[in-house]
Design a protein around this motif. Sequence first.
Motif, short mmCIF file in Angstrom:
data_model
loop_
_atom_site.label_atom_id
_atom_site.label_comp_id
_atom_site.label_asym_id
_atom_site.label_seq_id
_atom_site.Cartn_x
_atom_site.Cartn_y
_atom_site.Cartn_z
N ILE A 1 0.84 -1.20 0.00
CA ILE A 1 0.00 0.00 0.00
C ILE A 1 0.87 1.25 0.00
O ILE A 1 0.62 2.20 -0.75
N TYR A 2 1.91 1.26 0.84
CA TYR A 2 2.75 2.45 0.97
C TYR A 2 3.56 2.71 -0.29
O TYR A 2 3.59 3.83 -0.81
N ILE A 3 4.23 1.68 -0.82
CA ILE A 3 5.03 1.86 -2.03
C ILE A 3 4.14 2.26 -3.20
O ILE A 3 4.47 3.15 -3.99
N ASN A 4 2.97 1.63 -3.30
CA ASN A 4 2.07 1.95 -4.41
C ASN A 4 1.62 3.41 -4.37
O ASN A 4 1.45 4.04 -5.42
N SER A 5 1.47 3.97 -3.18
CA SER A 5 1.01 5.36 -3.06
C SER A 5 2.04 6.35 -3.59
O SER A 5 1.70 7.51 -3.87
N HIS A 6 3.30 5.93 -3.75
CA HIS A 6 4.35 6.82 -4.25
C HIS A 6 4.59 6.67 -5.75
O HIS A 6 5.40 7.40 -6.31
N LEU A 7 3.90 5.73 -6.38
CA LEU A 7 4.04 5.56 -7.83
C LEU A 7 3.25 6.65 -8.55
O LEU A 7 2.29 7.20 -8.01
N PRO A 8 3.63 6.97 -9.79
CA PRO A 8 2.79 7.85 -10.61
C PRO A 8 1.37 7.29 -10.65
O PRO A 8 1.17 6.07 -10.73
N SER A 9 0.37 8.15 -10.57
CA SER A 9 -1.02 7.71 -10.43
C SER A 9 -1.46 6.75 -11.54
O SER A 9 -2.25 5.84 -11.30
N GLU A 10 -0.92 6.94 -12.74
CA GLU A 10 -1.33 6.09 -13.86
C GLU A 10 -0.77 4.67 -13.76
O GLU A 10 -1.13 3.79 -14.55
N LEU A 11 0.11 4.43 -12.79
CA LEU A 11 0.71 3.11 -12.63
C LEU A 11 0.24 2.38 -11.38
O LEU A 11 0.68 1.27 -11.10
N GLN A 12 -0.68 2.98 -10.63
CA GLN A 12 -1.05 2.43 -9.33
C GLN A 12 -2.10 1.33 -9.38
O GLN A 12 -2.36 0.69 -8.36
N HIS A 13 -2.68 1.07 -10.55
CA HIS A 13 -3.82 0.15 -10.59
C HIS A 13 -3.44 -1.31 -10.73
O HIS A 13 -4.28 -2.19 -10.49
N LYS A 14 -2.20 -1.61 -11.11
CA LYS A 14 -1.87 -3.01 -11.36
C LYS A 14 -0.38 -3.28 -11.15
O LYS A 14 0.47 -2.51 -11.58
N TRP A 15 -0.09 -4.40 -10.46
CA TRP A 15 1.27 -4.93 -10.36
C TRP A 15 1.26 -6.34 -10.96
O TRP A 15 0.32 -7.10 -10.76
N ARG A 16 2.34 -6.67 -11.69
CA ARG A 16 2.43 -7.99 -12.31
C ARG A 16 3.81 -8.58 -12.07
O ARG A 16 4.82 -7.95 -12.38
N LEU A 17 3.87 -9.75 -11.48
CA LEU A 17 5.15 -10.36 -11.15
C LEU A 17 5.92 -10.72 -12.42
O LEU A 17 5.43 -11.44 -13.27
N LEU A 18 7.14 -10.19 -12.52
CA LEU A 18 8.01 -10.50 -13.65
C LEU A 18 9.07 -11.53 -13.29
O LEU A 18 9.40 -12.40 -14.08
N PHE A 19 9.63 -11.37 -12.08
CA PHE A 19 10.77 -12.21 -11.71
C PHE A 19 10.78 -12.47 -10.21
O PHE A 19 10.51 -11.57 -9.42
N SER A 20 11.05 -13.70 -9.87
CA SER A 20 11.31 -14.08 -8.48
C SER A 20 12.47 -15.06 -8.48
O SER A 20 12.44 -16.06 -9.19
N SER A 21 13.50 -14.76 -7.71
CA SER A 21 14.66 -15.64 -7.68
C SER A 21 14.29 -17.03 -7.19
O SER A 21 14.93 -18.02 -7.55
N ARG A 22 13.22 -17.11 -6.38
CA ARG A 22 12.82 -18.41 -5.85
C ARG A 22 11.95 -19.19 -6.82
O ARG A 22 11.67 -20.36 -6.61
#
Length: 468
Positions: free
Chosen positions: A261-282
């Motif tokens: 929630i906190y990190i998302n609030s600092h993103l440009p507003s047009e980028l706050q609606h969706k996160w998509r996992l690209l890479f996980s070392s595990r």
Amino acid sequence: MGNVESSCYENHLSRFLPEEKTDIDEVFDTLSGLDGSGGLKTGKATRKAVTLAMLKARVQEALPEQMTFRLYSGMKSVDLTGKSSGSSEQIVKEQFIIFMSALLKGNVEEKSSIIMRMISSTEGPVKGKQIEEFTEDVITSVVHVLSYRNLLMGWNLGKTQDPTSGVKVLASQLLSELKLEDGKKLAGPPLMDTMCDQSTIANWVFQVPQISTFLSVIIRQGLLVLHSLPDQANDIVNLVPKCKGIKGSGFVSLLDIPSIIYINSHLPSELQHKWRLLFSSRVHGESFSQLCGQIINKGPCILVLKDLDGYIFGGFASESWEVKPQFQGDNRCFLFSISPSLMVHTYTGYNDHYMYLNHGQQTIPNGLGMGGQHDYFGLWIDSNYGKGHSKAKPRCTTYNSPQLSANENFTLDAMEVWAVGDLPESAVIKGKKSILDTDPEAQALLEMTGKSRQSDGLREQIEEDDDN
């Protein structure tokens, strides 16, 4: 109700649209009739009223009990001058509507008056310790009600870190903006016994908009009032981004809901609606070529790292990563820490060393970096995957960030990268090809270093519309 009080009530009522008034009326009528005995006797008739027990019956398990009591205290504190209900244990409709108006649509003075009594039901200033407890309760309640109402937008509490620690670090971060009238900030042990009046709380609510946002979600979703109107959907999206790409049972994020929630609030507003996992070392393996293959040409993204000492930190890259010997990105980039403290560090204007990604070169550094300069990055991951550094003596020149890792030179325990916002059109065209396909020279260079074909069979498929 006298003319002055009636005018005040009408002013609060006028803030709501007709459909909002209808919804509030229905919720109050339901509340006041939940146990069949709600009512405040007057000289002429019995008026509908709400008790704490009725409020609990409405909320049930949607909110922690302590937050339900805080809401009740806030409603009860609304002073209807000249009416016996002002000191009654029952809440009448005017109090209910003024409470809703003040917290959902009011100015900071109106909000702070209610919040003071939500912090402590006793009149007068409140202690810093009480404000801390209130803030932690608010954050806990937001996570709880979003989970209870199935509004975590694809995030799963079982696939993120336990939020308990995240609640405390986010509360600490929000409380760091609490200031006395002389401008002195209150933090740590000095805050606990300090007495804060309403003007201090009003200034804090103004400086920290998350408090108003969190309370809005708690009220709307906890009481199911004004929760289905169009602006509520936007509130939720801007608070918690839709999560994509975590199908399967093996993935557990390094993040918790409060930090998301906190990190998302600092993103440009047009980028706050969706996160998509690209890479996980595990999931994808501990490989720099795998990392590059997953994040190249995927648009803005967030990197999250955890070192062997348990520190969690990262950065926001405002543009697609490219393999090249020059710095890239723009001044929207930032670095951040999540654990042991939560903080975002934005650009200083000192230089434009926002993002850097290179490999296979003999004369310049090979790896991924953000901020600072070659061999002295604010955040650096070496192409020999697993090693990195965060150098700041005393601060990173680009982002004014301190050392983010426990030790200046660290060993990486885990890493994940999230694309934010919609997938760029260029990624749709090129996304099904890895960097090894589009850049034969890069493939040859990797073969020379003994890292050839590590990404074969693991290339990400573009599934922008997949559901979890």
